[in-house]
Design a protein around this motif. Structure first.
Motif, short mmCIF file in Angstrom:
data_model
loop_
_atom_site.label_atom_id
_atom_site.label_comp_id
_atom_site.label_asym_id
_atom_site.label_seq_id
_atom_site.Cartn_x
_atom_site.Cartn_y
_atom_site.Cartn_z
N ARG A 126 0.77 -1.10 -0.03
CA ARG A 126 0.02 0.13 -0.11
C ARG A 126 0.75 1.07 -0.06
O ARG A 126 2.20 1.07 0.34
CB ARG A 126 -0.98 -0.03 1.11
N GLU A 127 0.21 2.35 -0.40
CA GLU A 127 0.94 3.64 -0.08
C GLU A 127 0.27 4.66 0.23
O GLU A 127 -1.19 4.41 0.37
CB GLU A 127 1.41 4.03 -1.77
N VAL A 167 -1.73 8.25 0.34
CA VAL A 167 -2.05 9.16 -0.79
C VAL A 167 -2.64 10.29 -0.14
O VAL A 167 -3.16 10.09 0.94
CB VAL A 167 -2.84 8.57 -1.68
N TYR A 204 -1.90 -0.67 -3.65
CA TYR A 204 -1.78 -0.30 -4.92
C TYR A 204 -0.91 -1.46 -5.83
O TYR A 204 -0.61 -1.33 -6.94
CB TYR A 204 -0.61 0.97 -4.92
N GLN A 205 -0.66 -2.52 -5.15
CA GLN A 205 0.14 -3.52 -5.81
C GLN A 205 0.18 -4.90 -4.91
O GLN A 205 0.01 -5.05 -3.66
CB GLN A 205 1.50 -3.12 -5.82
#
Length: 119
Positions: free
Chosen positions: A83-84, A86, A111-112
């Motif tokens: 995760r990131e 934001v 996100y990935q």
């Protein structure tokens, strides 16, 4: 998911790790019809029909990594959702087209999906 493999031999060894995931989604629609009929001066007939349909869908997928573990080393393998952080802002546009900043903040978002291998 996190796994480790320890190689205590003097040679590299092959290692395969797998991850499988599945999920089910259910969706549906409901319909109702009601009708009223005047059969005469004092008589009314009223009826209704209701029904619904539901469907479900199951999906699954798998992923695997093949690697070699070096002699006298422990390899750790991690699989998951990264995760990131934001940043977000919200604005409100009034009838006279003026814009007002309403709120702002940060949130963690996926996100990935990935593998991570490390010693």
């Amino acid at each position: 998911m996190k796994q480790s493999v320890e190689n205590n031999t003097s040679k590299a060894v092959k290692y395969t790790v797998k991850a499988d995931q599945s999920g089910t989604t259910t969706y549906g629609v409901s319909v109702g019809v009601e009708a009223e009929l005047k059969a005469g001066i004092f008589t009314n007939i009223k009826g209704s029909i209701n029904g619904s349909v539901q469907k479900s869908m199951t999906t699954s997928y798998g992923s695997q990594v093949e690697t070699e573990v070096e002699p006298r080393k422990t390899l750790t393998v991690q699989y998951g959702i990264w995760r990131e952080n934001v940043a977000w802002k919200s604005y409100y546009m009034r009838k006279n087209c003026s814009i007002t900043k309403e709120q702002h903040g940060t949130a963690w978002a996926p996100y990935q999906i990935r593998w991570r291998l490390f010693y």
